[in-house]
Design a protein around this motif. Structure first.
Motif, short mmCIF file in Angstrom:
data_model
loop_
_atom_site.label_atom_id
_atom_site.label_comp_id
_atom_site.label_asym_id
_atom_site.label_seq_id
_atom_site.Cartn_x
_atom_site.Cartn_y
_atom_site.Cartn_z
N PRO A 193 -1.75 5.60 6.60
CA PRO A 193 -1.47 4.36 6.25
C PRO A 193 -0.35 3.93 5.64
O PRO A 193 0.50 4.68 5.52
CB PRO A 193 -2.01 5.02 4.57
N ASN A 199 -7.58 4.88 2.12
CA ASN A 199 -7.61 3.18 2.05
C ASN A 199 -9.25 3.32 1.33
O ASN A 199 -9.82 4.25 2.06
CB ASN A 199 -7.77 2.57 2.47
N GLY A 230 -5.84 2.70 -1.50
CA GLY A 230 -5.19 0.67 -0.88
C GLY A 230 -7.14 0.56 -0.75
O GLY A 230 -7.50 0.85 -0.45
N1 URA Z 1 -2.78 -2.26 2.25
C1 URA Z 1 -3.85 -1.16 2.54
O1 URA Z 1 -4.15 -1.50 1.29
N2 URA Z 1 -3.76 0.00 3.23
C2 URA Z 1 -2.64 0.02 3.80
O2 URA Z 1 -2.20 1.43 4.90
C3 URA Z 1 -1.77 -0.80 4.67
C4 URA Z 1 -1.70 -2.29 3.89
#
Ligand code: URA
Length: 198
Positions: free
Chosen positions: A54, A81, A41
């Motif tokens: 996360p 992330n 992410g």
């Molecule tokens: N959005 C992200 O990209 N990572 C997270 O851990 C939570 C929201």
């Protein structure tokens, strides 16, 4: 570093960039340490910053639903992330923050050694594929980086208030099963040579 735990210890109480001053908790990553499937992410949001995990907020709930749609749970996958600390006010990651933080993500990828990496949104996609192309054009297309199969998809947060993106996300998730079955029961070859962008 031989294990994710060693890597976590090495990162320590990180202040390698200014986000160390404003975060509550560093969000390292969670899941199966030998997962075939890894999600990347963007950065922790408010809930993740408080919990140190996360995707525990609204976008995380959608991620759980998406995983359930292909008969997987969080325990089957590894989630990390681009940044390990929350940017104030959820602003976009800065290039210098990405540069400082992503060597640790690269190590996580090397240690988990997934077969398939799913990049959530623009920041993860641009980092993994070293592309300037946007997620709208790339989403749902099977890509490769080093020894990894990469599937860029919309970030679940972008789909929270946009039903069409939500449908697209579920459709793209349906591809993941096919990609995983191509990995083979024996798992894929260990990482050799260049890791993406490394
Ligand atoms: N959005 C992200 O990209 N990572 C997270 O851990 C939570 C929201």
């Amino acid at each position: 570093m031989e294990t994710l735990n060693e890597l976590r210890e090495h990162i320590g109480d990180c202040h390698r960039c200014d986000l160390g001053d404003t975060r509550t908790r560093l969000v390292f990553g969670v899941g199966r340490t030998d997962a075939d499937l890894m999600f990347i992410g963007e950065a922790p949001g408010r809930n993740e910053d408080l919990k140190g995990e996360p995707f525990v907020g609204a976008a995380g709930k959608l991620l759980d639903e998406l995983l359930a749609s292909i008969d997987l749970t969080r325990d089957d996958v590894y989630i990390a992330n681009i940044l390990k600390c929350r940017p104030p006010g959820n602003r976009n990651p800065l290039p210098a923050e990405i540069e400082t933080c992503t060597p640790f993500l690269r190590e996580q990828v090397r240690l988990v050694n997934p077969c398939v990496i799913v990049t959530l949104g623009n920041f993860a996609t641009k980092f993994v594929l070293k592309t300037t192309a946007g997620i709208t054009g790339l989403r749902g297309s099977v890509q490769h980086a080093g020894s990894f199969t990469v599937l860029p998809i919309f970030h679940p947060a972008a789909a929270l208030y946009d039903i069409s993106k939500r449908d697209t996300l579920f459709a793209d998730f349906a591809l993941i099963g096919q990609l995983l079955s191509a990995c083979g029961a024996e798992g894929h070859e260990p990482v050799q040579g260049r890791l993406f962008g490394a």
